[in-house]
Design a protein around this motif. Structure first.
Motif, PDB file in Angstrom:
ATOM      1  N   GLU A 113      80.789  24.116   3.886  1.00  0.00           N
ATOM      2  CA  GLU A 113      79.916  22.997   3.554  1.00  0.00           C
ATOM      3  C   GLU A 113      78.608  23.484   2.958  1.00  0.00           C
ATOM      4  O   GLU A 113      78.063  22.880   2.043  1.00  0.00           O
ATOM      5  CB  GLU A 113      79.638  22.173   4.821  1.00  0.00           C
ATOM      6  CG  GLU A 113      78.833  20.910   4.598  1.00  0.00           C
ATOM      7  CD  GLU A 113      79.648  19.826   3.921  1.00  0.00           C
ATOM      8  OE1 GLU A 113      79.037  18.970   3.250  1.00  0.00           O
ATOM      9  OE2 GLU A 113      80.888  19.838   4.048  1.00  0.00           O
TER      10      GLU A 113
ATOM     11  N   ARG B 179      83.304  23.636   6.328  1.00  0.00           N
ATOM     12  CA  ARG B 179      83.429  22.215   6.029  1.00  0.00           C
ATOM     13  C   ARG B 179      84.417  21.584   6.998  1.00  0.00           C
ATOM     14  O   ARG B 179      85.210  22.266   7.657  1.00  0.00           O
ATOM     15  CB  ARG B 179      83.890  22.015   4.595  1.00  0.00           C
ATOM     16  CG  ARG B 179      85.319  22.458   4.330  1.00  0.00           C
ATOM     17  CD  ARG B 179      85.699  22.354   2.857  1.00  0.00           C
ATOM     18  NE  ARG B 179      85.519  21.008   2.346  1.00  0.00           N
ATOM     19  CZ  ARG B 179      85.656  20.681   1.066  1.00  0.00           C
ATOM     20  NH1 ARG B 179      85.976  21.626   0.183  1.00  0.00           N
ATOM     21  NH2 ARG B 179      85.483  19.446   0.668  1.00  0.00           N
ATOM     22  N   LYS B 180      84.413  20.286   7.064  1.00  0.00           N
ATOM     23  CA  LYS B 180      85.400  19.601   7.876  1.00  0.00           C
ATOM     24  C   LYS B 180      86.781  19.862   7.304  1.00  0.00           C
ATOM     25  O   LYS B 180      86.980  19.855   6.092  1.00  0.00           O
ATOM     26  CB  LYS B 180      85.109  18.109   7.904  1.00  0.00           C
ATOM     27  CG  LYS B 180      83.794  17.755   8.601  1.00  0.00           C
ATOM     28  CD  LYS B 180      83.545  16.252   8.591  1.00  0.00           C
ATOM     29  CE  LYS B 180      82.229  15.915   9.284  1.00  0.00           C
ATOM     30  NZ  LYS B 180      81.953  14.445   9.275  1.00  0.00           N
ATOM     31  N   PRO B 181      87.766  20.101   8.173  1.00  0.00           N
ATOM     32  CA  PRO B 181      89.076  20.544   7.651  1.00  0.00           C
ATOM     33  C   PRO B 181      89.803  19.491   6.831  1.00  0.00           C
ATOM     34  O   PRO B 181      90.561  19.833   5.924  1.00  0.00           O
ATOM     35  CB  PRO B 181      89.852  20.910   8.916  1.00  0.00           C
ATOM     36  CG  PRO B 181      89.169  20.185  10.032  1.00  0.00           C
ATOM     37  CD  PRO B 181      87.737  20.097   9.644  1.00  0.00           C
ATOM     38  N   HIS B 182      89.614  18.214   7.130  1.00  0.00           N
ATOM     39  CA  HIS B 182      90.400  17.175   6.462  1.00  0.00           C
ATOM     40  C   HIS B 182      89.516  16.304   5.573  1.00  0.00           C
ATOM     41  O   HIS B 182      88.352  16.039   5.893  1.00  0.00           O
ATOM     42  CB  HIS B 182      91.094  16.270   7.493  1.00  0.00           C
ATOM     43  CG  HIS B 182      92.056  16.996   8.381  1.00  0.00           C
ATOM     44  ND1 HIS B 182      93.354  17.265   8.024  1.00  0.00           N
ATOM     45  CD2 HIS B 182      91.894  17.509   9.625  1.00  0.00           C
ATOM     46  CE1 HIS B 182      93.956  17.904   9.003  1.00  0.00           C
ATOM     47  NE2 HIS B 182      93.088  18.070   9.990  1.00  0.00           N
ATOM     48  N   SER B 183      90.091  15.844   4.465  1.00  0.00           N
ATOM     49  CA  SER B 183      89.416  14.854   3.630  1.00  0.00           C
ATOM     50  C   SER B 183      90.464  13.943   3.003  1.00  0.00           C
ATOM     51  O   SER B 183      91.591  14.365   2.705  1.00  0.00           O
ATOM     52  CB  SER B 183      88.572  15.520   2.546  1.00  0.00           C
ATOM     53  OG  SER B 183      89.371  16.227   1.627  1.00  0.00           O
TER      54      SER B 183
ATOM     55  N   GLN C 289      93.897  19.213   3.493  1.00  0.00           N
ATOM     56  CA  GLN C 289      93.474  19.989   4.654  1.00  0.00           C
ATOM     57  C   GLN C 289      92.962  21.321   4.105  1.00  0.00           C
ATOM     58  O   GLN C 289      93.735  22.207   3.743  1.00  0.00           O
ATOM     59  CB  GLN C 289      94.614  20.217   5.650  1.00  0.00           C
ATOM     60  CG  GLN C 289      94.134  20.859   6.947  1.00  0.00           C
ATOM     61  CD  GLN C 289      95.207  20.902   8.015  1.00  0.00           C
ATOM     62  OE1 GLN C 289      96.353  20.522   7.778  1.00  0.00           O
ATOM     63  NE2 GLN C 289      94.852  21.361   9.204  1.00  0.00           N
TER      64      GLN C 289
END
Length: 568
Positions: free
Chosen positions: A232, A257-261, A282
């Motif tokens: 991130e 970063r957050k793993p999922h989008s 992911q």
């Protein structure tokens, strides 16, 4: 008389004279005049007497400004004119001969002497016989300091930095000697806590411990970590104050970063009508940095679903192995097809800046083209190259892109037929005087096969539509069978020239000419269309609305085209 001046003068540039100051330089010299005006600045006097009080200080400032440009013998005579409530200070400046360099001694000594890092650009401004200019001298000092800081000579400094001026002889001697000291080196790169293993993190570092310091290496590592897609935020630092025995530790402060989008989108074009799109990614699923994702697109004539699993290689941000699978169904005019694909792609960004993809896929396609129906099984190796160079914005002002794709199959090696297919697209963009924009595009392709009638339609060529010859409907240009159905072509050749004029910020009017066709023989005629359009530079990229008409086939009438996407 001999006097020493340490060159610390500041040079200013003024765009215009202040209203209450009139500088008259003889012989005329706009640089000297502008520098005097900038040194003195704005004068405020309520009467002629007040202006005379300012005259002495202004004269001293004018002398300093002239000396900064090498005129040490300038004679300056002040004069006050104008009404008492609006006085004007006139400075009559007689420049005389400038001071010129007699002896010039510029050297870099120490471990950095003679290295590429201290290869100073040759300059005609700092040599014997040239006019003394303190600004050029200060610029060279700044350049040397910046080179030292960039390349890690943190203990360096000037052992001599002086200009000795003899105003009576109009001569000056320059001594500028920089001692570099030892060059610092980069140490181990340590990372803040992350969910990734040390092997993956260190494979993102492009330099070895002990590498001579270069600020560009630190900046490059920062960019590489961001482009890897795992973080991130990234902040890489190498403070020389923490060096031990000339080795600087490198610290990478990163936040995963957050793993999922999830992403959702939609759009409309006259080629496929309204469409909806959804994707899931992911970005990392284990400590080794593996990732995966899926995408679905739904439109009236076309639907597809695809997925991938990606493994990072070395270096992870530019070298990956991706396994892919996908299903696509199309029903466009005279062509229906269902295509199932599984395969793998080795994707690498080369040092030259090109993106190279080496692929191998197994493709099964059930199709009908005109009156023909078939099933094909193909094992297709492929090679593609792509590069985009632009000014970088969402709406670039200039740039170019090249895409080249080569693929084929061998009958008997899983495949039903032999074929080789090549396709290439070149685009260019140039903006003149901010408002005049020129675009060009050329696309060409060819298929060689021992049984073209069995080549599936997903590999054949069609022309016409938003991104092709706009005087025709989507995929409307193609050879036809005996029933008049479009069946796709062996060859493709299309080109576009477009001019845009920005009549309002973010809005452009366009005119264009398209030329080309999809044909089975190079003797077949090419088609030409012309048109006009409007471009809106939206926050998500250019949106285009065009009205086009065929010159070759006037009976086609006018075609409306609506599309969006980058120009390159």
């Amino acid at each position: 008389m001999l006097r020493v001046v340490i060159a610390t003068s500041l040079l200013f540039v003024a765009g215009a004279a202040w209203a209450q100051l009139d500088v008259r330089v003889e012989p005329s010299n706009s640089e000297v005049r502008a520098n005097i005006e900038a040194f003195i600045g704005e004068l405020k006097a309520e009467s002629r007497r007040d202006m005379w009080r300012l005259a002495r200080h202004s004269r001293e400032q004018a002398e300093n400004a002239a000396q900064a440009l090498g005129y040490y013998n300038a004679r300056i005579r002040p004069q006050v004119e104008g009404p008492d409530d609006a006085p004007v200070l006139i400075l009559h400046v007689q420049l005389g001969e400038p001071v010129r360099y007699d002896r010039v001694n510029i050297r870099v000594v120490g471990p950095g002497e003679g290295t590429r890092e201290f290869a100073l650009p040759s300059s005609d401004r700092l040599r014997s016989g040239e006019t003394l200019h303190h600004g050029h001298y200060e610029s060279l000092k700044s350049l040397i300091r910046n080179q030292a800081l960039r390349y890690g000579y943190f203990s360096g400094g000037f052992s001599q930095q002086r200009i000795r001026v003899n105003p009576l002889a109009n001569q000056a001697d320059l001594d500028l000697v920089y001692r570099t000291g030892e060059r610092y080196r980069l140490g181990e790169v340590t990372f803040t806590e992350t969910p990734f293993n040390e092997d993956l993190l260190q494979r993102m570092v492009s330099f070895e411990p002990g590498t001579p310091y270069d600020a560009d290496l630190i900046a490059s590592l920062n960019r590489d970590l961001l482009s890897a897609g795992y973080f991130e935020s990234v902040q890489v630092s190498a403070p020389n104050a923490q060096a031990v025995d000339g080795v600087i530790p490198v610290q990478a402060d990163v936040q995963a970063r957050k793993p999922h989008s999830l992403g959702f989108g939609g759009g409309f074009s006259t080629d496929v009508g309204p469409r909806a799109r959804a994707n899931w990614t992911q970005h990392w699923l284990n400590a080794r940095g593996h990732s995966r994702g899926a995408e679905m697109e739904l439109a009236g004539p076309r639907q597809n679903l695809s997925g991938y699993y990606q493994i990072p290689l070395t270096p992870p941000m530019s070298n990956t192995l991706r396994f892919v699978t996908g299903y696509q169904r199309e029903d466009i005019d005279d062509v229906e097809s269902q295509n199932l694909t599984v395969g793998a792609q080795w994707q690498r960004r080369l040092d030259s800046g090109w993106e190279r993809v080496v692929g191998l896929r197994l493709e099964q396609e059930k199709f009908s083209v005109g009156n023909d129906r078939g099933n094909s099984t193909l094992l297709i190796p492929s090679l593609s190259f792509q590069r985009v160079r632009s000014s970088g914005e969402i709406d670039p002002t200039h740039g170019w892109s090249v895409q080249f794709d080569l693929q084929g199959a061998k009958e008997g090696v899983v495949s039903d037929i032999d074929f080789v297919r090549v396709n290439s697209t070149v685009k260019g963009l140039y903006t003149l005087a901010d408002k005049h924009r020129f675009l060009g595009r050329v696309q060409g392709g060819a298929i060689a096969s021992n049984s073209f009638s069995r080549v599936p339609p997903s590999l054949r060529f069609f022309a016409g539509g938003d991104q092709s010859v706009r005087g025709y409907a989507y995929r409307n240009l193609s050879p036809r069978d005996e029933s008049g159905d479009r069946i796709g072509a062996r060859y493709l050749a299309t080109g576009t020239l477009e001019y845009q004029y920005e009549f309002r910020s973010g809005w452009r009017a366009a005119t264009f000419v398209d030329h080309g066709n999809a044909v089975d023989s190079w003797d077949d005629p090419l088609k030409t269309s012309v048109g006009v359009g409007i471009r809106w530079v939206s926050p998500v990229g250019p949106i285009r609305f065009d009205v086009a008409r065929s010159v070759s086939d006037p009976d086609e009438g006018f075609r409306l085209h609506f599309s969006m996407g980058p120009d390159l």
